[in-house]
Design an enzyme around this catalytic site. Structure first.
Site, mmCIF file in Angstrom:
data_model
loop_
_atom_site.group_PDB
_atom_site.id
_atom_site.type_symbol
_atom_site.label_atom_id
_atom_site.label_comp_id
_atom_site.label_asym_id
_atom_site.label_seq_id
_atom_site.Cartn_x
_atom_site.Cartn_y
_atom_site.Cartn_z
ATOM 1 N N GLU A 78 -0.249 -9.349 -0.692
ATOM 2 C CA GLU A 78 -1.680 -9.653 -0.545
ATOM 3 C C GLU A 78 -2.373 -9.677 -1.912
ATOM 4 O O GLU A 78 -3.249 -10.508 -2.162
ATOM 5 C CB GLU A 78 -2.332 -8.639 0.401
ATOM 6 C CG GLU A 78 -1.778 -8.792 1.819
ATOM 7 C CD GLU A 78 -2.366 -7.785 2.767
ATOM 8 O OE1 GLU A 78 -1.834 -6.671 2.816
ATOM 9 O OE2 GLU A 78 -3.350 -8.103 3.446
ATOM 10 N N ALA B 130 0.858 -1.190 0.000
ATOM 11 C CA ALA B 130 0.000 0.000 0.000
ATOM 12 C C ALA B 130 0.890 1.234 0.000
ATOM 13 O O ALA B 130 2.027 1.186 0.472
ATOM 14 C CB ALA B 130 -0.889 -0.012 1.231
ATOM 15 N N GLU C 249 3.578 -5.335 7.431
ATOM 16 C CA GLU C 249 2.644 -4.327 7.967
ATOM 17 C C GLU C 249 2.838 -4.096 9.453
ATOM 18 O O GLU C 249 2.689 -2.981 9.951
ATOM 19 C CB GLU C 249 1.188 -4.760 7.710
ATOM 20 C CG GLU C 249 0.736 -4.585 6.266
ATOM 21 C CD GLU C 249 0.944 -5.814 5.399
ATOM 22 O OE1 GLU C 249 1.834 -6.633 5.723
ATOM 23 O OE2 GLU C 249 0.226 -5.954 4.396
ATOM 24 N N GLY D 135 0.722 -5.089 1.018
ATOM 25 C CA GLY D 135 -0.383 -5.172 0.071
ATOM 26 C C GLY D 135 0.042 -5.789 -1.257
ATOM 27 O O GLY D 135 -0.777 -6.374 -1.966
HETATM 28 C C1 TC6 Z 1 -4.092 -1.196 3.969
HETATM 29 C C2 TC6 Z 1 -3.627 -2.364 4.813
HETATM 30 C C3 TC6 Z 1 -2.951 -3.456 4.093
HETATM 31 C C4 TC6 Z 1 -1.698 -3.105 3.437
HETATM 32 C C5 TC6 Z 1 -0.714 -2.450 4.069
HETATM 33 C C6 TC6 Z 1 0.586 -2.227 3.413
HETATM 34 O O1 TC6 Z 1 0.863 -2.698 2.337
HETATM 35 S S1 TC6 Z 1 1.653 -1.269 4.272
HETATM 36 C C7 TC6 Z 1 3.106 -1.226 3.258
HETATM 37 C C8 TC6 Z 1 3.838 -2.510 3.352
HETATM 38 N N1 TC6 Z 1 5.081 -2.404 2.613
HETATM 39 C C9 TC6 Z 1 6.244 -2.154 3.216
HETATM 40 O O2 TC6 Z 1 6.332 -2.051 4.415
HETATM 41 C C10 TC6 Z 1 7.437 -2.006 2.325
HETATM 42 C C11 TC6 Z 1 8.102 -0.686 2.601
HETATM 43 N N2 TC6 Z 1 9.232 -0.441 1.713
HETATM 44 C C12 TC6 Z 1 10.413 -1.066 1.877
HETATM 45 O O3 TC6 Z 1 10.620 -1.894 2.742
HETATM 46 C C13 TC6 Z 1 11.529 -0.642 0.966
HETATM 47 O O4 TC6 Z 1 11.229 0.637 0.474
HETATM 48 C C14 TC6 Z 1 11.745 -1.592 -0.240
HETATM 49 C C15 TC6 Z 1 12.326 -2.923 0.272
HETATM 50 C C16 TC6 Z 1 10.478 -1.826 -0.992
HETATM 51 C C17 TC6 Z 1 12.762 -0.937 -1.220
HETATM 52 O O5 TC6 Z 1 13.923 -0.596 -0.519
HETATM 53 P P1 TC6 Z 1 15.035 0.335 -1.176
HETATM 54 O O6 TC6 Z 1 16.161 0.400 -0.196
HETATM 55 O O7 TC6 Z 1 15.278 -0.112 -2.562
HETATM 56 O O8 TC6 Z 1 14.365 1.772 -1.310
HETATM 57 P P2 TC6 Z 1 13.850 2.772 -0.170
HETATM 58 O O9 TC6 Z 1 13.409 2.062 1.039
HETATM 59 O O10 TC6 Z 1 14.830 3.872 -0.017
HETATM 60 O O11 TC6 Z 1 12.520 3.334 -0.873
HETATM 61 C C18 TC6 Z 1 12.583 4.098 -2.061
HETATM 62 C C19 TC6 Z 1 11.507 5.147 -1.990
HETATM 63 O O12 TC6 Z 1 10.238 4.506 -2.037
HETATM 64 C C20 TC6 Z 1 9.452 4.919 -0.944
HETATM 65 N N3 TC6 Z 1 8.605 3.783 -0.551
HETATM 66 C C21 TC6 Z 1 8.972 2.511 -0.349
HETATM 67 N N4 TC6 Z 1 7.915 1.758 -0.061
HETATM 68 C C22 TC6 Z 1 6.841 2.581 -0.083
HETATM 69 C C23 TC6 Z 1 5.463 2.381 0.135
HETATM 70 N N5 TC6 Z 1 4.951 1.185 0.403
HETATM 71 N N6 TC6 Z 1 4.661 3.449 0.051
HETATM 72 C C24 TC6 Z 1 5.149 4.663 -0.229
HETATM 73 N N7 TC6 Z 1 6.445 4.899 -0.451
HETATM 74 C C25 TC6 Z 1 7.282 3.868 -0.376
HETATM 75 C C26 TC6 Z 1 10.462 5.301 0.122
HETATM 76 O O13 TC6 Z 1 9.901 6.160 1.079
HETATM 77 C C27 TC6 Z 1 11.525 5.968 -0.717
HETATM 78 O O14 TC6 Z 1 11.068 7.262 -1.007
HETATM 79 P P3 TC6 Z 1 12.084 8.501 -1.149
HETATM 80 O O15 TC6 Z 1 12.865 8.539 0.138
HETATM 81 O O16 TC6 Z 1 12.967 8.155 -2.315
HETATM 82 O O17 TC6 Z 1 11.200 9.663 -1.373
#
Ligand code: TC6
Length: 718
Positions: A103, A61, A123, A100
């Site tokens: 999911e 998400a 999450e 998500g």
């Molecule tokens: C509704 C209920 C059910 C669902 C819930 C969910 O899914 S909750 C979500 C569950 N998902 C997670 O918890 C996954 C969260 N993300 C991660 O763990 C890591 O970003 C990665 C492993 C995907 C990539 O790692 P990497 O070292 O290659 O890269 P990096 O980490 O430096 O990120 C690059 C840029 O992307 C941005 N950004 C990233 N993800 C999101 C996002 N979901 N959204 C928005 N932005 C996001 C990040 O802020 C950064 O922005 P900046 O600073 O450039 O402006």
């Protein structure tokens, strides 16, 4: 957005397009709804593949959207609609399928991934649960036990592990979209009922109640006070005991509660803070995007005590060749045995087949002459460090970066004895240095942008959260710790016990209270620093006011009694022997505290946990405001990342500065004023000017403080 294309042979390809991680924003969700409809309606399409643009399936998400109102089609019905499609739908997973994103893939009938892909339901780390059906579909696919592990830890798993668990149908080293297309062509026309996870029963072990009870105890112990892990277990209880539809209702209710909790906001803030600190900037205007970093391939570490050994391992794990220098022969012999074993263990823990870096041990400082960067990690003594830096500047080739692992000494003083002060920075690691995530990169007034950029990038390569901080006594982390420790000692004087103080802090969420933590680190460390500062030692009068402010000699007296913490088996607690780990209340400490209070005419009073928290935490937070005011940290996110990653600040409280905002800045100011009024001889309780200014302008949200501070500075208000 999502792009639709028809491949030859009746396969529809839906490509998620939202760089950088194809997060499921409102536009992407709308795109998926529209393109799935199109594939359904097209009679020529017999199967569908969903993939992500730029080598990433989907990062989940869109976390940025959580702060605003919900727009666009919701995730749950969107995924149900995909599951209900009567043509086979496969997820082609490359890069990541997280939250998500996974999911969504669980709603597809098949999942094919590249061997390098990472999958997970993280999450819980954002204060949520897999609320797009993940908490109900995953256990139906892989069983309750495995789902409990993945959902309550939020860990990312490899494609190989996901295949073994049954999450994936196929793993490939080739082009994953091509493989998925081939796969769906093959299975087109086969019945899909057994592929719709929502229709399956949840495989549970016979002792399901005991499994769930144990899981609940475990998550409560692991992250005390955190709501999300508990809600994850509750959602899985529902998956184990209720039909799918009712399980989904439970999932929705739990998600709504979590969404509205301050903890989810704190954890999402912590996610972004970790990324904000990587985009560092210095008061000089130098920043991450205008300063080039050097790539280091050969480094040296001077001093092979606990810290030095950990630093050698951290460097070697990144593939850097390390010259490890120790001038004391006995210490060198011990280190050359211990370090390779540590390296093997850590490489194993990180699933690296062989540790990549090469380490050579030496007792000769001349051997560092060819390296590109040196990290000094000798005993925390300025004269010794100065001696090492003088030597290094004459031995190393010009241009070598010289770094100190000091935990609070003056970097500028070290730089002053070198030929190139611009190439000197602090690299403050936290013990154990190869495990702890935090690195403070300390810039002095003369440190060059290149030196800061190189140290920050090196930290990143080592897997650290690197935070650039200014050069002041204790830097950021230890500077804030001082008023916190001070308040804890004053509370003992006033009637609290070490257990009461620790329990209040542990109830708040710290893994260890201040006294247990001090016993673990060794009480002699602070004792030595206080002696050097002339606060205690021979010739210093034993009063409770020193250098014009309130002072508690309690920790000095505990050290004088030979109680240095866990290593001596006695400190603020008693242990089973030297090196013992289990802290037990010690009657000696209680008798000692009573005698101390009697000697100083102090009458013990009962102190509530709320006061313990206010005094310790608000004093620490107040120092955080002073640090921002002094421009020693660029913004509140820097301080919060330091406390979350280096000092055990509970992540679900965001960090000290975020917590201040959640409590309310007006309230923090009022309580500090109250405590300062009661203790006017404690300067750390005097509210900082920045805090007053923020309250005066209506307590703006923490995300705006950085800009506010910069403006105030321009107008000389700070
Ligand atoms: C509704 C209920 C059910 C669902 C819930 C969910 O899914 S909750 C979500 C569950 N998902 C997670 O918890 C996954 C969260 N993300 C991660 O763990 C890591 O970003 C990665 C492993 C995907 C990539 O790692 P990497 O070292 O290659 O890269 P990096 O980490 O430096 O990120 C690059 C840029 O992307 C941005 N950004 C990233 N993800 C999101 C996002 N979901 N959204 C928005 N932005 C996001 C990040 O802020 C950064 O922005 P900046 O600073 O450039 O402006």
């Amino acid at each position: 957005m999502a792009m639709y294309s028809r491949l030859p042979g009746s396969v529809a390809l839906i490509t998620l397009q939202n760089p950088p991680v194809n997060a499921l924003s409102a536009a992407v969700r709308q795109g998926i709804v529209d393109t799935v409809q199109r594939a359904l309606k097209d009679p020529k399409v017999t199967s569908v593949v969903i993939c992500g643009q730029n080598g990433k399936f989907c990062g989940g998400a869109d976390i940025r959207e959580f702060a605003g109102p919900m727009l666009g089609p919701p995730l749950v019905p969107m995924i149900h609609a995909i599951e209900a499609v009567d043509k086979p739908v496969a997820a082609a997973i490359e890069g990541v399928a997280l939250g998500g994103g996974l999911e969504l893939a669980l709603g597809c009938h098949y999942r094919i991934a590249h061997s390098k892909a990472l999958l997970g339901l993280p999450e819980v780390t954002l204060g949520l649960l897999p609320g797009a059906g993940g908490s109900q579909r995953l256990p139906r696919l892989i069983g309750l036990t495995a789902a409990l592990d993945l959902i309550t830890t939020g860990r990312h798993i490899s494609a190989a592990e996901a295949l073994k668990l049954g999450i994936l149908d196929q793993v490939t080293d080739n082009n994953v979209v091509d493989q998925a297309v081939e796969f769906v062509r093959r299975v087109a026309g086969q019945p899909l009922d057994s592929r719709r996870l929502s229709t399956l029963p949840c495989p549970c072990p016979p002792d399901v109640d005991s499994l769930l009870d144990k899981a609940m105890v475990k998550v409560r112990q692991r992250s005390r006070g955190a709501l999300a892990p508990v809600a994850c277990v509750q959602a899985l209880m529902a998956a184990a005991s209720l039909p799918y539809t009712q399980g989904m209702e439970k999932e929705r209710d739990l998600l709504t509660t979590l969404f509205n909790s301050g903890q989810a906001r704190a954890l999402q803030y912590a996610f972004f803070s970790q990324r904000v600190v990587g985009k560092w900037s210095l008061p000089s205007g130098a920043s991450w995007d205008n300063s080039a970093a050097r790539t280091i391939s050969k480094a040296a570490v001077i001093g092979l005590g606990t810290m030095g050994r950990g630093i050698v391992v951290a460097l070697a794990l990144t593939g850097i060749s390390v010259v490890a220098v120790e001038t004391q022969e006995k210490q060198l012999a011990e280190a050359s045995q211990a370090v390779p074993a540590m390296l093997q263990r850590e490489a194993g823990r990180r699933s690296l087949a062989t540790p990549p870096g090469v380490i050579s041990f030496s007792s000769n400082l001349q051997d560092v002459s060819e390296v590109e960067l040196v990290i000094e990690a000798v005993f925390e003594d300025m004269s010794l460090k100065l001696q090492v830096f003088r030597h290094l500047t004459s031995v190393c080739r010009p241009g070598t970066l010289l770094c100190s692992n000091t935990s609070g000494l003056d970097i500028d003083q070290l730089a002053a004895v070198t030929q190139s002060p611009g190439l000197v920075v602090g690299m403050h690691f936290f013990a154990p240095a190869h495990v702890m995530k935090l690195l403070e990169v300390v810039y002095g007034p003369r440190s060059s942008p290149e030196a800061v950029a190189t140290a920050m990038q090196l930290g990143k390569r080592m897997g650290k959260v690197s935070v650039a901080v200014g050069n002041c006594p204790g830097f950021v982390g230890n500077r804030m710790l001082k008023p916190y420790l001070e308040q804890a000692n004053f509370l003992l004087e006033e009637g609290a016990t070490p257990q009461q103080v620790d329990e209040a802090l542990e109830e708040f969420g710290f893994p260890m209270g201040v006294f247990r933590m001090s016993d673990l680190s060794g009480l002699d460390v602070g004792w030595r620093i206080r002696k050097e500062a002339g606060l205690t030692g021979p010739g210093v009068e034993s009063t409770r006011t020193r250098q014009g402010r309130r002072y508690s000699p309690l920790p000095d007296q505990v050290c004088e009694a030979g109680r240095l913490g866990q290593k001596t088996g006695r400190g603020w607690y008693q242990y089973d022997g030297p090196g013992g780990r289990v802290a037990r209340s010690d009657p000696w400490v209680h008798i000692f505290l009573e005698a101390y209070r009697a000697e100083h005419g102090l009458v013990a009073r009962s102190i509530a946990p709320e006061e313990i928290l206010e005094r310790c935490l608000y004093a620490l937070i107040n120092e955080g405001f002073n640090i921002l005011q002094d421009a020693m940290a660029a913004g509140p996110e820097d301080i919060d990342a330091i406390y979350v990653f280096g000092y055990g600040w509970p992540r679900h409280h965001g960090g000290p500065m975020f917590h201040a905002g959640q409590v309310g800045l007006g309230r923090i100011l009022e309580r500090l004023q109250h405590h300062h009024h009661n203790h006017p001889d404690v300067p750390h309780l005097k509210p900082s000017t920045l805090l007053r200014r923020l309250v005066a302008v209506g307590s703006p949200p923490v995300q705006t403080w950085r800009e506010f501070i910069n403006k105030e500075r321009v107008h000389s208000q700070l």
